[in-house]
Motif scaffolding. Structure first.
Motif, short mmCIF file in Angstrom:
data_model
loop_
_atom_site.label_atom_id
_atom_site.label_comp_id
_atom_site.label_asym_id
_atom_site.label_seq_id
_atom_site.Cartn_x
_atom_site.Cartn_y
_atom_site.Cartn_z
N ASN A 7 2.40 3.04 5.58
CA ASN A 7 3.63 2.34 5.26
C ASN A 7 3.41 1.43 4.07
O ASN A 7 2.35 0.83 3.92
CB ASN A 7 4.13 1.53 6.46
CG ASN A 7 5.55 1.06 6.28
OD1 ASN A 7 6.33 1.65 5.54
ND2 ASN A 7 5.89 -0.02 6.94
N LEU A 8 4.43 1.33 3.24
CA LEU A 8 4.41 0.41 2.10
C LEU A 8 4.98 -0.92 2.57
O LEU A 8 6.13 -0.99 3.02
CB LEU A 8 5.23 0.96 0.94
CG LEU A 8 5.24 0.14 -0.33
CD1 LEU A 8 3.85 0.09 -0.95
CD2 LEU A 8 6.23 0.73 -1.33
N GLU A 9 4.17 -1.95 2.47
CA GLU A 9 4.62 -3.29 2.87
C GLU A 9 5.65 -3.80 1.88
O GLU A 9 5.72 -3.34 0.75
CB GLU A 9 3.39 -4.22 2.90
CG GLU A 9 3.65 -5.56 3.50
CD GLU A 9 2.38 -6.40 3.56
OE1 GLU A 9 2.44 -7.48 4.17
OE2 GLU A 9 1.36 -6.00 3.02
N GLU A 10 6.44 -4.78 2.31
CA GLU A 10 7.41 -5.37 1.39
C GLU A 10 6.68 -6.00 0.21
O GLU A 10 5.48 -6.25 0.25
CB GLU A 10 8.26 -6.41 2.11
CG GLU A 10 7.49 -7.62 2.58
CD GLU A 10 8.38 -8.60 3.32
OE1 GLU A 10 8.63 -9.66 2.76
OE2 GLU A 10 8.78 -8.30 4.45
N ILE A 11 7.42 -6.25 -0.85
CA ILE A 11 6.83 -6.82 -2.07
C ILE A 11 6.25 -8.19 -1.76
O ILE A 11 6.89 -9.03 -1.13
CB ILE A 11 7.89 -6.94 -3.18
CG1 ILE A 11 8.40 -5.55 -3.55
CG2 ILE A 11 7.33 -7.64 -4.39
CD1 ILE A 11 9.56 -5.57 -4.50
#
Length: 99
Positions: A7-11
């Protein structure tokens, strides 16, 4: 066989501070794609800044491909992966081409 979730974490804005002097300054955006391997309970974080690359499908594909290459070095040939349905992560022709 390996099973992993990614998963790509939030910025993540950097630097992070509660001081008001930094709140109006331009911050550097940092991205973090995490791959968690259920086989051995280890997580791998692929971290880059907006100076190096954006957060498009090419960057996601490169990070997941890096993880898969590690598995190949361990002679693992079957992988089950899970992620959310984010279009930039796993619903692109780039991702399927990499697989």
């Amino acid at each position: 066989m390996a099973a992993a979730v990614f998963n790509l974490e939030e910025i993540l804005p950097y630097p992070s501070s509660r001081e008001s002097c930094l709140s109006n300054k331009r911050k550097l955006n940092v991205f973090n794609l995490t791959v968690y391997d259920y086989r051995d309970g280890q997580g791998f974080c692929h971290i880059w800044s907006e100076v190096e690359a954006l957060r498009g499908s090419n960057e996601i594909v490169s990070s997941v491909d890096n993880y898969l290459k590690r598995l190949k070095e361990q002679s693992i040939q079957e992988v089950v992966s899970f992620s959310d349905s984010c279009g930039g992560q796993n619903r692109t022709k780039n991702f399927f081409s990499m697989l």
